[in-house]
Design an enzyme around this catalytic site. Structure first.
Site, PDB file in Angstrom:
ATOM      1  CE  LYS A 143      12.914   1.053  -2.429  1.00 40.42           C
ATOM      2  NZ  LYS A 143      13.805   1.742  -3.066  1.00 40.42           N
TER       3      LYS A 143
ATOM      4  CE  LYS B 135       9.208   2.998  -1.531  1.00 42.56           C
ATOM      5  NZ  LYS B 135       9.808   3.615  -2.404  1.00 42.56           N
TER       6      LYS B 135
END
Ligand SMILES: [Zn+2]
Length: 347
Positions: free
Chosen positions: A215, A268
């Site tokens: 992320k 992400k």
């Protein structure tokens, strides 16, 4: 002649392409036939590969639209049923729950409140649509008064080690409420192992972990922070999320989470990180999800609203690209629309 010009010269066609002639083959021949085009699609996008994020909040009779995420709202649990039934009817198989609490505190204790919005929503989804896979985001940032993903130390820095037991506690609370998968998103070292141990100790051996393993500290999360009001009140998340410059480090994070016991990995955001999806795909055999985040959705929406893009084509293209890069599953605010478009396209 220099090496460079020799190399360039070898790529320059010296004659008209001839049929079936190696480097000069007419690669486009099969594209001329629509049936052949469909048969030869290397990447398939199906509704079964999509996961819809859902924002569930405290309170009653609330359906609060999120301005920067058109088509999405914060739902109180008593208003969730129509949304859940629509998701099921469209063939979107899974939802990812985010909680929006009325009250926050320094330790984010709402995250593990059994009467919080996420546990109650999980039970509601299971009651309305038993086959829907329920995934719950596990982090503290929606629940902390300072908006950071963990508790803070004396110097106001996030204390990862002190945060781990709290994340584990939240994961167990969601498992108790019936979620199928927990999705730790705090990017704390050791969070997957801590959650796995806590789930097993609590008898939740069948509850899976979808780790937000890779992320990035991205600007594309802007609209989400409006959606859950979780912007940090000071500082940022650069201290624990990945630097946008670092793909190898993203692979290390993924492999570390695999070793800690993650059942699925995640990259992400998705669209600006297709290379990272590809790299993680090549290094791990685990199922891989990619999160097309709020800013990616908002860009497509805004351009479509102005008539600058064909929304359906652009959105489906963005999802296919994420699949082509190597993601098995895509978490997307377009999940319902895409499922509808794919069904229309198949007719
Ligand atoms: Zn967080």
């Amino acid at each position: 002649m220099s090496t460079t010009s020799t190399f360039a010269g070898s790529l320059t066609p010296t004659a008209e392409p001839r049929d079936g002639a190696g480097a000069a083959a007419r690669i486009g021949r099969l594209r001329r036939n629509p049936t052949a085009r469909r048969m030869l699609a290397e990447t398939v996008l199906r509704a079964e590969q999509l996961i819809l994020p859902l924002f569930v909040r405290d309170g009653r009779d609330v359906a609060r639209p999120i301005a920067s995420l058109p088509g999405h709202a914060q739902w109180s649990v008593d208003r969730l049923a129509p949304e859940v039934e629509e998701v099921g009817a469209l063939g979107v198989p899974a939802v990812l729950l985010f909680g929006v609490p009325d009250e926050k505190d320094a330790s984010g204790s709402g995250a593990w409140d059994a009467r919080g919005a996420v546990p109650r929503a999980a039970a509601e989804v299971k009651a309305r649509s038993p086959r829907t896979l329920v995934i719950a985001d596990v982090c503290l940032c929606e629940y902390t008064s300072h908006g950071h993903c963990g508790v803070l130390d004396a110097a106001d820095a996030v204390d990862g080690d002190a945060t781990l037991p709290l994340l584990a506690r939240a994961a167990v609370a969601y498992a108790d409420a019936g979620v199928d998968v927990v999705a730790p998103s705090a990017m704390m070292d050791g969070q997957v192992a801590a959650i796995r141990r806590a789930l097993d100790d609590a008898g939740h051996r069948d509850v899976g972990i979808l780790s937000y393993s890779s992320k990035f500290a991205s600007a594309f999360y802007g609209p989400f922070r409006e959606a859950v009001a979780s912007a940090p009140s000071f500082g940022d998340r650069a201290g624990h999320q990945l630097p946008v410059t670092n793909a190898r480090e993203a692979v290390r994070e993924a492999l570390r989470d695999e070793a800690e016991g993650a059942d699925m990995l995640m990259v992400k955001p998705a669209g600006a990180y297709l290379d990272v999806i590809h790299r993680v795909r090549r290094r791990s055999a685990l199922p891989l999800a990619a999160y097309q985040v709020s800013g990616e959705y908002a860009m497509l929406k805004a351009a479509a609203e102005r008539g600058w893009l064909d929304e359906r084509r652009a959105a489906l293209e963005s999802l296919v690209a994420i699949r082509r890069a190597g993601a098995d599953l895509v978490i997307t605010y377009y999940a319902k629309d895409a499922a509808r478009w794919l069904r229309e396209g198949a007719r």
